[in-house]
Write a protein that holds these residues in place. Structure first.
Motif, PDB file in Angstrom:
ATOM      1  N   GLU A   1     -45.747   8.808   4.740  1.00 45.36           N
ATOM      2  CA  GLU A   1     -44.456   9.466   4.963  1.00 45.36           C
ATOM      3  C   GLU A   1     -44.517  10.953   4.619  1.00 45.36           C
ATOM      4  O   GLU A   1     -43.982  11.792   5.350  1.00 45.36           O
TER       5      GLU A   1
ATOM      6  N   SER B   1     -47.176  12.930   4.636  1.00 46.93           N
ATOM      7  CA  SER B   1     -47.959  13.655   5.630  1.00 46.93           C
ATOM      8  C   SER B   1     -47.227  13.746   6.961  1.00 46.93           C
ATOM      9  O   SER B   1     -47.329  14.759   7.667  1.00 46.93           O
ATOM     10  N   ARG B   2     -46.480  12.706   7.327  1.00 45.63           N
ATOM     11  CA  ARG B   2     -45.660  12.779   8.545  1.00 45.63           C
ATOM     12  C   ARG B   2     -44.626  13.898   8.430  1.00 45.63           C
ATOM     13  O   ARG B   2     -44.424  14.672   9.372  1.00 45.63           O
ATOM     14  N   ARG B   3     -44.017  14.003   7.272  1.00 42.29           N
ATOM     15  CA  ARG B   3     -43.028  15.057   7.056  1.00 42.29           C
ATOM     16  C   ARG B   3     -43.679  16.442   7.145  1.00 42.29           C
ATOM     17  O   ARG B   3     -43.155  17.355   7.787  1.00 42.29           O
TER      18      ARG B   3
ATOM     19  N   LEU C   1     -46.519  17.291   8.707  1.00 36.53           N
ATOM     20  CA  LEU C   1     -46.940  17.597  10.072  1.00 36.53           C
ATOM     21  C   LEU C   1     -45.736  17.916  10.955  1.00 36.53           C
ATOM     22  O   LEU C   1     -45.802  18.802  11.809  1.00 36.53           O
ATOM     23  N   SER C   2     -44.623  17.232  10.738  1.00 32.00           N
ATOM     24  CA  SER C   2     -43.408  17.520  11.502  1.00 32.00           C
ATOM     25  C   SER C   2     -42.929  18.947  11.238  1.00 32.00           C
ATOM     26  O   SER C   2     -42.524  19.665  12.162  1.00 32.00           O
TER      27      SER C   2
ATOM     28  N   LEU D   1     -51.965   9.583  12.247  1.00 29.36           N
ATOM     29  CA  LEU D   1     -50.862  10.434  11.794  1.00 29.36           C
ATOM     30  C   LEU D   1     -50.134  11.051  12.983  1.00 29.36           C
ATOM     31  O   LEU D   1     -48.899  11.106  13.005  1.00 29.36           O
TER      32      LEU D   1
ATOM     33  N   ASP E   1     -47.969   8.384  14.550  1.00 31.58           N
ATOM     34  CA  ASP E   1     -46.821   8.075  13.704  1.00 31.58           C
ATOM     35  C   ASP E   1     -45.784   9.194  13.747  1.00 31.58           C
ATOM     36  O   ASP E   1     -44.577   8.937  13.786  1.00 31.58           O
ATOM     37  N   THR E   2     -46.254  10.437  13.766  1.00 30.86           N
ATOM     38  CA  THR E   2     -45.340  11.579  13.799  1.00 30.86           C
ATOM     39  C   THR E   2     -44.635  11.678  15.141  1.00 30.86           C
ATOM     40  O   THR E   2     -43.431  11.968  15.204  1.00 30.86           O
TER      41      THR E   2
ATOM     42  N   GLY F   1     -41.386  10.934  13.573  1.00 32.03           N
ATOM     43  CA  GLY F   1     -41.112  12.201  12.925  1.00 32.03           C
ATOM     44  C   GLY F   1     -39.916  12.913  13.541  1.00 32.03           C
ATOM     45  O   GLY F   1     -39.557  12.653  14.693  1.00 32.03           O
TER      46      GLY F   1
END
Length: 260
Positions: free
Chosen positions: A111, A113-115, A117-118, A152, A155-156, A160
């Protein structure tokens, strides 16, 4: 082609390359490295893409984010990770060919890393829109990665707070968070997905790639799937095919979804 420069977007440092010398890029390509690799691991792909794209390469800005976690304590002084792995458990799963549990779990740290990268995606789009003097919605972009970076990116793209990318690149990726991904696959209805995977991959075995492929096909996503005889790597055909897909960011096809 310009040399890479370091830039920080949100909480992530990145290598950034503007392929052109004399014009502001028109599109973004964001590519995330895999577990244990240095942040510079995929930077050379920009040159390979640029060679295939020719003059069109001038219209791209390539961004290679550096994962937030250092692996110094594991004996990899330049290695980075998007989230930490239980390597013993993963090796046991590989040997037993039992990946089902791993496909369904949410890795600790995903979560965050998704945040991150977003935030990078949104900041980079806003920066380029300001430089071009256009609305941010006019900035077309590709998002992708290799191995853990591919997971990632998927997922993003699915979960994201970013727009769905025009192109989603999956080099040697796999499935995680399967139920959450399945619920969100409708976000990719206007996204082209390119997926490549070695049939002899000892790290993320080929059946995991087939599972991801089948999820995308079942959701009627526009998918190009490229299996190749090889290990955990990116082959030359994948580079050439994604260069063609990048060209279509500049000249999008007029037809709709072509998934089987």
């Amino acid at each position: 082609m310009n040399q890479p420069r370091k830039k920080r977007y949100g909480s992530l440092d990145s290598y950034v390359i503007d392929a052109g010398q004399a014009q502001t890029p028109a599109a973004l390509v964001i590519l995330c490295h895999g577990y244990g690799a240095p942040g510079s691991d995929l930077v050379g792909i920009a040159g390979e893409w640029a060679e295939t794209l020719g003059e069109s390469a001038d219209q791209f800005r390539f961004i290679f984010p550096i994962a937030p976690h250092s692996l110094d304590e594991l004996g990899l002084p330049s290695g980075r990770a998007w989230w930490m792995l239980n390597m013993a458990r993963m090796m046991d799963a590989i040997q037993a060919q039992q990946f089902d549990e791993l496909h369904h779990e949410t890795p600790p740290g995903l979560e965050e890393s998704r945040r991150a990268l977003s935030q990078l995606v949104n900041a980079a789009r806003e920066e380029l829109a300001e430089q071009r003097g256009c609305d941010v919605d006019a900035i077309r972009f590709a998002l992708g990665g290799f191995s853990q970076g591919a997971m990632l990116a998927m997922d993003t793209a699915l979960r994201g707070p970013i727009p769905a990318p025009e192109l989603l690149i999956q080099f040697s990726g796999s499935v995680i968070c399967q139920s959450g991904w399945t619920e969100s696959l409708s976000r990719l209805q206007k996204t082209r997905v390119y997926q490549s995977h070695g049939t002899q991959d000892p790290i993320l075995p080929f059946p995991s790639a087939e599972r991801l492929r089948d999820l995308l096909v079942a959701a009627d996503v526009d998918l190009e799937f490229h299996p190749f005889f090889g290990p955990h790597t990116i082959d030359g055909e994948a580079i050439a095919s994604t260069a063609i897909a990048l060209q279509q960011l500049l000249d999008p096809p007029s037809h709709g979804n072509t998934a089987p």
